[in-house]
Design a protein around this motif. Structure first.
Motif: not given
Length: 224
Positions: A46-49, A58-59, A147-148, A153-155
């Motif tokens: 996913p794009p970073p937060l 951590v992506l 993790g969001l 996937a989660p970040i």
């Protein structure tokens, strides 16, 4: 005599809560036409937060089935958009794929606690409109990760010093970074061999779709 204004306001019907956003289905078709022998994988990040700083994130990735050369194709699908956000909490050596996930929404204020060897995540309203605010109870082990889940996937982010609240603001643009090579797993494998990755843009409705391919030069390109 007219009714007092206060009485009129009290008798007015309550405003309806805004409808929850519906998840968006994303689909990526990936073709392995490389010159590499053996199994290779497509990993979708996913794009970073937007917040907190990227250096603290951590992506993790959604990983395809194994593919081989000779134009073998695989398809990955996931739900994205603001209607597919979810929060998890886990130990730093845990596995995001198996961690329990609690649906959340933009504007939520979430409390994370720990008891009897398990995390509890309780969302409520009152957070910032474009983000999810996470409050950490002192019971939560300091080496935990929050993790969001944003799209594929989660970040992951660590527990802040002093247990101050985390503001997690997702980037909901219809993009993802696709990496080709060994599977990008968490915790990371001791040895990996991947390309530099490609930012892919998705389009279409009701499914946002994209296609990528790796050629004999072993470079990944967006083809649709």
């Amino acid at each position: 005599m007219p009714k007092p204004i206060a009485d009129q306001a009290a008798s007015a019907p309550a405003a309806a809560a805004p409808a929850a956003a519906a998840p968006i289905t994303f689909s990526l078709t990936a073709t392995n036409g490389s010159s590499l022998a053996g199994d290779a994988y497509f990993s979708v990040f996913p794009p970073p937060l937007k917040s907190p700083p990227v250096s603290s994130q951590v992506l993790t990735a959604l990983v395809s089935a194994a593919t081989s050369e000779a134009n073998e194709t695989t398809t990955l699908t996931w739900n994205g958009g603001s209607g597919a956000l979810a929060l998890l909490a886990m130990a730093e050596d845990g596995a995001p794929a198996t961690a329990g996930k609690t649906p959340v929404a933009l504007g939520d204020k979430v409390m994370v606690t720990w008891a009897d060897g398990a995390y509890t995540i309780v969302p409520s309203t009152g957070g910032p409109a474009s983000a999810v605010e996470v409050d950490i109870d002192p019971s939560v082990p300091p080496n935990s990760l929050i993790g969001l889940v944003v799209g594929p996937a989660p970040i992951l982010v660590g527990i802040p010093a002093g247990l101050g609240p985390l503001t997690l603001e997702p980037d909901l643009s219809p993009t993802a970074t696709v990496v080709f090579g060994t599977a990008c797993v968490y915790p990371p494998a001791p040895i990996s061999d991947v390309d530099q990755g490609l930012t892919v843009t998705f389009s279409g409705t009701p499914t946002a779709a994209a296609q990528v391919a790796v050629g004999l030069d072993n470079l990944i390109q967006q083809t649709g």
